[in-house]
Design an enzyme around this catalytic site. Structure first.
Site, PDB file in Angstrom:
ATOM      1  CG  ASP A   8      68.163 -21.214  43.869  1.00 40.99           C
ATOM      2  OD1 ASP A   8      68.277 -21.489  45.086  1.00 40.99           O
ATOM      3  OD2 ASP A   8      67.314 -20.417  43.422  1.00 40.99           O
ATOM      4  CB  CYS A  65      64.862 -22.712  44.219  1.00 39.16           C
ATOM      5  SG  CYS A  65      63.084 -22.640  43.875  1.00 39.16           S
ATOM      6  CB  THR A  67      59.349 -20.279  46.523  1.00 36.45           C
ATOM      7  OG1 THR A  67      59.653 -20.437  45.128  1.00 36.45           O
ATOM      8  CG2 THR A  67      59.468 -18.812  46.931  1.00 36.45           C
ATOM      9  N   GLY A  68      60.881 -23.183  46.066  1.00 37.71           N
ATOM     10  CA  GLY A  68      60.596 -24.498  45.478  1.00 37.71           C
ATOM     11  C   GLY A  68      59.790 -24.381  44.194  1.00 37.71           C
ATOM     12  CB  VAL A  69      57.585 -21.707  42.889  1.00 34.90           C
ATOM     13  CG1 VAL A  69      56.801 -21.438  41.615  1.00 34.90           C
ATOM     14  CG2 VAL A  69      56.643 -21.814  44.075  1.00 34.90           C
ATOM     15  N   GLY A  70      60.157 -22.126  41.297  1.00 38.26           N
ATOM     16  CA  GLY A  70      60.861 -22.011  40.015  1.00 38.26           C
ATOM     17  C   GLY A  70      61.527 -23.307  39.600  1.00 38.26           C
ATOM     18  CG  HIS A  98      46.011 -39.616  46.194  1.00 40.92           C
ATOM     19  ND1 HIS A  98      44.992 -38.891  46.764  1.00 40.92           N
ATOM     20  CD2 HIS A  98      46.052 -40.799  46.864  1.00 40.92           C
ATOM     21  CE1 HIS A  98      44.449 -39.593  47.752  1.00 40.92           C
ATOM     22  NE2 HIS A  98      45.074 -40.748  47.836  1.00 40.92           N
ATOM     23  CG  HIS A 133      44.829 -42.151  43.060  1.00 41.45           C
ATOM     24  ND1 HIS A 133      44.055 -41.068  43.422  1.00 41.45           N
ATOM     25  CD2 HIS A 133      44.834 -42.992  44.124  1.00 41.45           C
ATOM     26  CE1 HIS A 133      43.623 -41.238  44.662  1.00 41.45           C
ATOM     27  NE2 HIS A 133      44.070 -42.396  45.106  1.00 41.45           N
TER      28      HIS A 133
END
Ligand code: RB5
Length: 153
Positions: A8, A65, A67-70, A98, A133
């Site tokens: 973004d 972005c 934080t990388g979260v959205g 994993h 895994h």
């Protein structure tokens, strides 16, 4: 490898640096992010990158972005995508080994570009281990496919 990168407006500079870094290592990189600092909704880039990963058109993706979260949340809504936010290389590596992550995400407001390079290096060099895994990753897919999980009933 063929990769996709998305971002973004908070992450244009970092996107450019990471894209150039990946290309310098011989990767082909498709850019689905914004190239200006005008306000840009991160789900657009997250979705576009996720569709390319899920369809198999690219081998993996990098999303950035603030934080990388959205942007990772948006990508994870696309079936078959396992996008992981990482602020350090250890988690990035394990997310591949994993969890079979197929997108790595981080925050341009959280980490610097040199750490971001280490994260993508560790992630790209790691290999999914499968084995014990695989059953757990299959459970994640089961939730995605069916909306429920037999093992939890
Ligand atoms: C944009 O201000 C910011 O919310 C976005 O880059 C990201 O951090 C969201 O998760």
């Amino acid at each position: 490898m063929k990769l996709v990168i998305g971002n973004d407006h908070t992450a244009v500079e970092m996107k450019n640096e990471i894209k150039a870094y990946l290309e310098s290592k011989g990767h082909e990189v498709i850019n689905v992010g914004t190239d200006t600092t005008d306000r840009f909704h991160y789900p657009v880039a997250g979705y576009k990158a996720a569709k390319l990963v899920a369809s198999g058109e690219v081998d993996g993706g990098v999303l950035i972005c603030g934080t990388g979260v959205g942007i990772s949340l948006a990508a994870n809504k696309v079936k078959g995508v396992r996008a992981c936010v990482c602020s350090e290389p250890y988690t990035a590596k394990l997310s591949k080994m994993h969890n079979n992550s197929n997108i790595i995400a981080f925050g341009a407001r959280v980490i610097g570009v040199e750490l971001a390079k280490m994260i993508v290096d560790e992630w790209l060099n790691a290999e999914y281990e499968g084995g014990r895994h695989a059953e757990r990753v299959a459970m994640i897919s089961e939730i995605e496919e069916t909306g429920s999980l037999k093992a939890a009933e």
